[in-house]
Design an enzyme around this catalytic site. Structure first.
Site, PDB file in Angstrom:
ATOM      1  N   GLY A 187       0.823  -1.205   0.000  1.00 17.82           N
ATOM      2  CA  GLY A 187       0.000   0.000   0.000  1.00 17.82           C
ATOM      3  C   GLY A 187       0.855   1.252   0.000  1.00 17.82           C
ATOM      4  O   GLY A 187       2.040   1.210  -0.328  1.00 17.82           O
ATOM      5  N   ASN A 188       0.263   2.383   0.371  1.00 17.24           N
ATOM      6  CA  ASN A 188       1.002   3.632   0.479  1.00 17.24           C
ATOM      7  C   ASN A 188       0.404   4.477   1.594  1.00 17.24           C
ATOM      8  O   ASN A 188      -0.535   4.048   2.272  1.00 17.24           O
ATOM      9  CB  ASN A 188       1.013   4.387  -0.860  1.00 17.24           C
ATOM     10  CG  ASN A 188      -0.382   4.652  -1.373  1.00 17.24           C
ATOM     11  OD1 ASN A 188      -1.196   5.302  -0.718  1.00 17.24           O
ATOM     12  ND2 ASN A 188      -0.683   4.140  -2.564  1.00 17.24           N
TER      13      ASN A 188
END
Length: 400
Positions: free
Chosen positions: A211-212
């Site tokens: 993810g981020n």
């Protein structure tokens, strides 16, 4: 949008009072009419004669202007004004405004004001940070006052630059934006707008993902701004801990594939789409159905490309549709954003950079440039809700 606007400018006893002269000149240059109301302490820092020369109006300071019974009506000023700006505003005046201590003409004018009130604090940092001052700010904010605080400053702390009065140029910009927004209320009525927001999570196994750091705040601010202006909003949101207003059609997704499918299904019915989500470019080629255990050896993940939502919508876009993209860059920002504008067939692209500290991921602020085929517009650092107004103003121009 300040042409013809009537502004009551309140000036208090701060060394920053000299900036009021610059503020008056810029307001008048924009076409506004300015009436100064000054506290007794304010006159110790700047003379009414100077202010009157700039505004071409007598400065209001005392309740009674002469000894013949003639008096200044704070009620009339409250009805006359389109806005009241207190700049500079000292800690003392903040406290009096918050608690209704009407011992001078400025406070009585504030208490009679029917128009929006804008406050530009001016004091040393310790006074600004004191719990009493912060509580007064919260109180006045709850009363509907708008605070104009510096977006940056000289102090490396959580209250960076907050004590000093904001520069006149930005105060004028805030007022201009406010009245522009007021004038374009419901300018998106009947328009259908699709917005993507937040990150995507690409599963490695049942407990891990790629993810981020995206919080989704910018996308949600855009959705709220479009809703306020009358649009029919569809918000496709990745996994975020945010809520949105009633009336926004929200579609929650987790992965890029899910966002891709939702966007493709919704896009043909839209007048515009704003692709604000921070979508993962890659996903694990294989997802384990059970938690991957550490066995002492290295783990190698094979990644495969995710579908490109922006490029696909850019190919499907009709001449009547508007497509807006985002570019978060770390280097060669303008060049990279311009390439993305052309490649993805965007009408314009919103550029922000990780080199602008205190913006982007997890932050409540942002600093952007809007790039189109006709040029580039740079904006100052401001809250994401204010940035959303700038972006939607640009979108509204194209849609109309």
């Amino acid at each position: 949008m300040l042409e013809g606007k009537k502004i009551v400018l309140g000036i208090t006893g701060s060394i920053a009072a000299y900036k009021s002269c610059l503020l008056i000149r810029q307001l008048i240059k924009k076409g506004a009419e300015v009436q100064v109301v000054i506290t007794p302490a304010g006159k110790e820092f700047i003379t009414p004669i100077t202010l009157s020369a700039l505004t071409h109006k007598p400065v209001v300071s005392e309740f009674f202007s002469q000894r013949d019974g003639t008096w200044n009506s704070h009620v009339d000023l409250g009805l006359w004004a389109d806005a009241m700006v207190v700049a500079p505003c000292t800690a003392s005046t903040l406290g009096k405004m918050a608690h209704g201590i009407a011992d001078n003409m400025l406070i009585t004018t504030y208490l009679s004001m029917k128009a929006p009130v804008f406050i530009a604090p001016a004091m040393d940092l310790d006074m600004f940070a004191h719990p009493s001052t912060q509580q007064n700010i919260k109180t006045l904010t709850s009363y509907g006052c708008h605070f104009i605080e510096p977006s940056s400053g000289f102090l490396a702390s959580g209250l960076e630059g907050k004590g000093r009065m904001e520069e006149p140029e930005r105060i004028v910009d805030v007022l201009d934006t406010f009245f522009t927004t007021q004038s374009v209320a419901n300018d998106l009525s009947g328009r259908r707008i699709l917005i993507t927001a937040g990150p995507t999570h690409e599963k490695i196994d049942p407990v891990r993902f790629i993810g981020n750091y995206s919080s989704g705040k910018m996308g949600f601010a855009l959705a709220e701004e479009c809703k306020k202006r009358g649009a029919d909003v569809t918000l496709i949101a990745g996994p975020v801990n945010l809520s949105c207003s009633e009336g926004i059609q929200r579609i929650d997704v987790e992965s890029c594939q899910e966002m891709y499918e939702a966007a493709l299904q919704a896009f043909p019915r839209q007048d515009a789409a704003i692709l604000c989500a921070a979508v993962a470019d890659f996903r694990p080629a294989e997802q384990s159905t059970t938690k991957i255990k550490r066995d002492g050896s290295d783990l190698t993940l094979h990644l495969q490309a995710n579908p490109d939502i922006a490029a696909t919508l850019g190919q499907q876009k009709t001449p009547d549709q508007v497509l807006v993209g985002f570019a978060l860059e770390t280097n060669d920002e303008f060049t990279n954003a311009q390439k993305k504008l052309e490649k993805k067939n965007f009408d314009f692209i919103v550029l922000n950079s990780l080199r602008n500290t205190g913006t982007c991921f997890q932050s409540d602020d942002n600093q952007i440039s809007i790039i189109s085929r006709s040029g580039k517009k740079d904006f100052s650092k401001k809250s994401k809700s204010a940035v959303a107004k700038d972006i939607i103003n640009e979108l509204s121009i194209i849609l109309h």
